[in-house]
Design a protein around this motif. Structure first.
Motif, PDB file in Angstrom:
ATOM      1  N   VAL A 314      12.871   8.210  -5.350  1.00 44.84           N
ATOM      2  CA  VAL A 314      12.636   6.791  -5.604  1.00 44.84           C
ATOM      3  C   VAL A 314      11.542   6.270  -4.677  1.00 44.84           C
ATOM      4  CG1 VAL A 314      13.645   4.484  -5.732  1.00 44.84           C
ATOM      5  CG2 VAL A 314      15.053   6.485  -6.270  1.00 44.84           C
ATOM      6  N   MET A 315      10.517   5.696  -5.271  1.00 45.07           N
ATOM      7  CA  MET A 315       9.433   5.060  -4.528  1.00 45.07           C
ATOM      8  C   MET A 315       9.628   3.550  -4.651  1.00 45.07           C
ATOM      9  SD  MET A 315       5.311   5.547  -5.077  1.00 45.07           S
ATOM     10  CE  MET A 315       5.265   7.250  -4.519  1.00 45.07           C
ATOM     11  N   TRP A 316      10.157   2.917  -3.611  1.00 40.41           N
ATOM     12  CA  TRP A 316      10.479   1.498  -3.644  1.00 40.41           C
ATOM     13  C   TRP A 316       9.220   0.669  -3.406  1.00 40.41           C
ATOM     14  CZ3 TRP A 316      15.304   0.057  -4.998  1.00 40.41           C
ATOM     15  CH2 TRP A 316      16.335   0.999  -4.859  1.00 40.41           C
ATOM     16  N   VAL A 317       9.036  -0.378  -4.207  1.00 38.72           N
ATOM     17  CA  VAL A 317       7.936  -1.313  -3.990  1.00 38.72           C
ATOM     18  C   VAL A 317       8.506  -2.720  -3.838  1.00 38.72           C
ATOM     19  CG1 VAL A 317       6.202   0.068  -5.209  1.00 38.72           C
ATOM     20  CG2 VAL A 317       7.545  -1.606  -6.485  1.00 38.72           C
ATOM     21  N   LYS A 318       7.882  -3.497  -2.978  1.00 38.46           N
ATOM     22  CA  LYS A 318       8.354  -4.860  -2.709  1.00 38.46           C
ATOM     23  C   LYS A 318       8.027  -5.819  -3.841  1.00 38.46           C
ATOM     24  CE  LYS A 318      10.163  -4.504   1.466  1.00 38.46           C
ATOM     25  NZ  LYS A 318      11.590  -4.820   1.715  1.00 38.46           N
ATOM     26  N   LYS A 319       6.849  -5.634  -4.438  1.00 41.95           N
ATOM     27  CA  LYS A 319       6.395  -6.544  -5.487  1.00 41.95           C
ATOM     28  C   LYS A 319       5.816  -5.725  -6.638  1.00 41.95           C
ATOM     29  CE  LYS A 319       5.230 -10.447  -2.451  1.00 41.95           C
ATOM     30  NZ  LYS A 319       6.213 -11.360  -3.068  1.00 41.95           N
ATOM     31  N   HIS A 320       5.910  -6.290  -7.845  1.00 42.50           N
ATOM     32  CA  HIS A 320       5.325  -5.608  -9.000  1.00 42.50           C
ATOM     33  C   HIS A 320       3.820  -5.435  -8.829  1.00 42.50           C
ATOM     34  CE1 HIS A 320       9.050  -7.072 -11.236  1.00 42.50           C
ATOM     35  NE2 HIS A 320       9.072  -5.763 -11.361  1.00 42.50           N
ATOM     36  N   GLU A 321       3.194  -6.355  -8.094  1.00 38.38           N
ATOM     37  CA  GLU A 321       1.750  -6.273  -7.881  1.00 38.38           C
ATOM     38  C   GLU A 321       1.345  -5.025  -7.098  1.00 38.38           C
ATOM     39  OE1 GLU A 321       2.704 -10.581  -8.617  1.00 38.38           O
ATOM     40  OE2 GLU A 321       3.610  -8.905  -7.504  1.00 38.38           O
ATOM     41  N   ASP A 322       2.294  -4.391  -6.404  1.00 39.73           N
ATOM     42  CA  ASP A 322       1.985  -3.184  -5.633  1.00 39.73           C
ATOM     43  C   ASP A 322       1.906  -1.935  -6.511  1.00 39.73           C
ATOM     44  OD1 ASP A 322       1.968  -4.760  -3.417  1.00 39.73           O
ATOM     45  OD2 ASP A 322       3.886  -4.073  -2.619  1.00 39.73           O
ATOM     46  N   ILE A 323       2.487  -1.984  -7.709  1.00 38.51           N
ATOM     47  CA  ILE A 323       2.518  -0.786  -8.562  1.00 38.51           C
ATOM     48  C   ILE A 323       1.101  -0.330  -8.934  1.00 38.51           C
ATOM     49  CG2 ILE A 323       3.281   0.159 -10.775  1.00 38.51           C
ATOM     50  CD1 ILE A 323       5.766  -1.603 -10.560  1.00 38.51           C
ATOM     51  N   PRO A 324       0.195  -1.241  -9.370  1.00 39.85           N
ATOM     52  CA  PRO A 324      -1.163  -0.777  -9.661  1.00 39.85           C
ATOM     53  C   PRO A 324      -1.827  -0.131  -8.458  1.00 39.85           C
ATOM     54  CG  PRO A 324      -0.817  -2.944 -10.622  1.00 39.85           C
ATOM     55  CD  PRO A 324       0.378  -2.663  -9.758  1.00 39.85           C
ATOM     56  N   MET A 325      -1.541  -0.622  -7.249  1.00 34.18           N
ATOM     57  CA  MET A 325      -2.145  -0.035  -6.053  1.00 34.18           C
ATOM     58  C   MET A 325      -1.601   1.368  -5.786  1.00 34.18           C
ATOM     59  SD  MET A 325      -2.627  -3.204  -3.373  1.00 34.18           S
ATOM     60  CE  MET A 325      -1.131  -4.135  -3.738  1.00 34.18           C
ATOM     61  N   VAL A 326      -0.326   1.586  -6.102  1.00 37.89           N
ATOM     62  CA  VAL A 326       0.232   2.941  -5.994  1.00 37.89           C
ATOM     63  C   VAL A 326      -0.468   3.881  -6.960  1.00 37.89           C
ATOM     64  CG1 VAL A 326       2.297   4.349  -6.370  1.00 37.89           C
ATOM     65  CG2 VAL A 326       2.505   2.160  -5.175  1.00 37.89           C
ATOM     66  N   LEU A 327      -0.673   3.417  -8.199  1.00 38.02           N
ATOM     67  CA  LEU A 327      -1.311   4.261  -9.199  1.00 38.02           C
ATOM     68  C   LEU A 327      -2.745   4.615  -8.822  1.00 38.02           C
ATOM     69  CD1 LEU A 327      -0.034   2.530 -12.475  1.00 38.02           C
ATOM     70  CD2 LEU A 327       0.944   4.498 -11.276  1.00 38.02           C
ATOM     71  N   GLN A 328      -3.415   3.700  -8.148  1.00 35.49           N
ATOM     72  CA  GLN A 328      -4.798   3.971  -7.723  1.00 35.49           C
ATOM     73  C   GLN A 328      -4.874   5.116  -6.712  1.00 35.49           C
ATOM     74  OE1 GLN A 328      -6.245   0.190  -6.285  1.00 35.49           O
ATOM     75  NE2 GLN A 328      -6.014  -0.786  -8.294  1.00 35.49           N
ATOM     76  N   LYS A 329      -3.768   5.368  -6.010  1.00 31.31           N
ATOM     77  CA  LYS A 329      -3.737   6.428  -4.999  1.00 31.31           C
ATOM     78  C   LYS A 329      -3.601   7.824  -5.602  1.00 31.31           C
ATOM     79  CE  LYS A 329      -3.636   3.969  -1.097  1.00 31.31           C
ATOM     80  NZ  LYS A 329      -4.613   4.154   0.000  1.00 31.31           N
ATOM     81  N   LEU A 330      -3.182   7.899  -6.870  1.00 24.51           N
ATOM     82  CA  LEU A 330      -2.847   9.211  -7.433  1.00 24.51           C
ATOM     83  C   LEU A 330      -4.065  10.096  -7.630  1.00 24.51           C
ATOM     84  CD1 LEU A 330      -0.043   8.462 -10.044  1.00 24.51           C
ATOM     85  CD2 LEU A 330       0.080   8.708  -7.565  1.00 24.51           C
ATOM     86  N   GLY A 331      -5.134   9.516  -8.120  1.00 20.33           N
ATOM     87  CA  GLY A 331      -6.326  10.320  -8.376  1.00 20.33           C
ATOM     88  C   GLY A 331      -7.307  10.341  -7.243  1.00 20.33           C
ATOM     89  N   SER A 332      -6.902   9.801  -6.087  1.00 24.39           N
ATOM     90  CA  SER A 332      -7.833   9.722  -4.954  1.00 24.39           C
ATOM     91  C   SER A 332      -7.737  10.947  -4.067  1.00 24.39           C
ATOM     92  CB  SER A 332      -7.551   8.468  -4.140  1.00 24.39           C
ATOM     93  OG  SER A 332      -6.227   8.486  -3.630  1.00 24.39           O
TER      94      SER A 332
END
Length: 332
Positions: A314-332
């Motif tokens: 489980v990857m917990w996020v505080k706000k829904h707005e953080d999810i796009p930022m998590v996804l940006q990390k995947l291909g980096s």
């Protein structure tokens, strides 16, 4: 080395991020998307969709009420007479199949689609992850298909519409037929009802008996697809509550009992600071935030343990707005 990394307002586990990045690098990543991915666009959850169809299509008596009162009355009926959404879904299909719905001649699939998109808005509310999912798929295709497929539990085609803007060729899969070519597959395991065009002649999993047919069939095409992806790839779950018993059954069946989970769930953290708990006498009582924080911490531990037992981190996020930022990390 720190075991967590700060992304937006969230602190996520480094090993979970590394698991996803490794799957990306090895072209072994698959996305499973649920209702939460479409709700910022006005698309309802299954429960809300059932209630909406109930007062829009099932009984003309609701038409005599002001539109603003209908949802409240339908919810009251559910609570007062213990008419569960599962029960109401079968009522809706029964009446529509026999021409007893409000709109004569409307098919069950057409009625679902009309209600599904009745509040649709192309511009989403804040925190929508779908545009970044589309961007992630675009990067994946540019790098040789790091993401192999999307499994969608949603009827809508919002991801297909989003990917049209990126010029990515996609093919929606909603039955056992497979189209030729190398288009990116989006597999709709519960059925497919696009926003415009004709309603496809397809199996829709909406009522409990339809769901039972899916659950009990070992050879159903969608079950076979999910098993293959869960067994052979790392899955990132986005917008899913993980309460679907069929999905949990398949996770148990394909669990390799690894030391660290190979599947990752992005989950919104609890807002425990603002919780109000009902006391036994029916009076709403505000609980000491310190006690709530402790209880919330235990709930975290319970969920982490149960999901890990199913092979999911489980990857917990505080706000829904953080999810796009998590996804940006995947291909980096």
């Amino acid at each position: 080395m720190a075991d967590r990394i700060k992304i937006g307002k969230s602190r996520v586990r480094v090993e979970h991020l590394k698991t996803l990045q490794s799957a990306w690098k090895n072209r072994r990543l698959v996305l499973f998307l649920g209702a939460g991915i479409s709700q910022p666009y006005g698309i309802p959850s299954w429960k809300d969709l059932v209630l909406r169809m109930f007062y829009e299509e099932a009984d003309k008596r609701f038409k005599d009420m002001p539109p603003g009162d209908r949802p409240a009355v339908a919810s009251w009926m559910v609570d007062r007479f213990e008419l569960t959404p599962t029960f109401l879904a079968r009522v809706i299909r029964y009446r529509l199949d026999r021409g007893r719905g409000v709109t004569k001649g409307k098919s069950f699939a057409q009625a679902i689609r009309d209600s599904l998109y009745s509040d649709y808005r192309p511009e989403p509310s804040s925190g929508a992850a779908l545009p970044e999912v589309a961007n992630l798929i675009q990067r994946s295709e540019e790098q040789g298909r790091c993401i192999q497929a999307v499994i969608s539990f949603n009827f809508d085609n919002l991801l297909e519409l989003e990917l049209q803007r990126t010029k990515i060729d996609v093919t929606p899969v909603y039955d056992q037929r497979r189209l030729d070519g190398n288009k990116f597959p989006i597999v709709h395991v519960h059925g497919y009802l696009p926003f415009d065009g004709n309603v496809p002649t397809t199996e829709i999993v909406f009522t409990e008996d339809e769901y039972h047919q899916l659950t009990f069939s070992a050879f159903h095409w969608s079950v076979a697809d999910m098993v293959a992806y869960l067994r052979n790839y790392s899955v990132l779950f986005i917008g899913l509550s993980m309460s679907d018993p069929n999905l949990r059954r398949l996770l148990d069946a394909t669990n390799l009992r690894l030391e660290e989970p190979k599947h990752i769930l992005i989950r919104r953290d609890y807002d425990i600071e603002s919780e109000v708990v009902d006391a036994r006498e029916g009076v709403a009582t505000r609980i000491d935030p310190r006690h709530l924080k402790k209880i919330g911490g235990r709930a975290h531990a319970f969920e982490r343990e149960v999901f890990k037992d199913m092979g999911v981190g489980v990857m917990w996020v505080k706000k829904h707005e953080d999810i796009p930022m998590v996804l940006q990390k995947l291909g980096s």
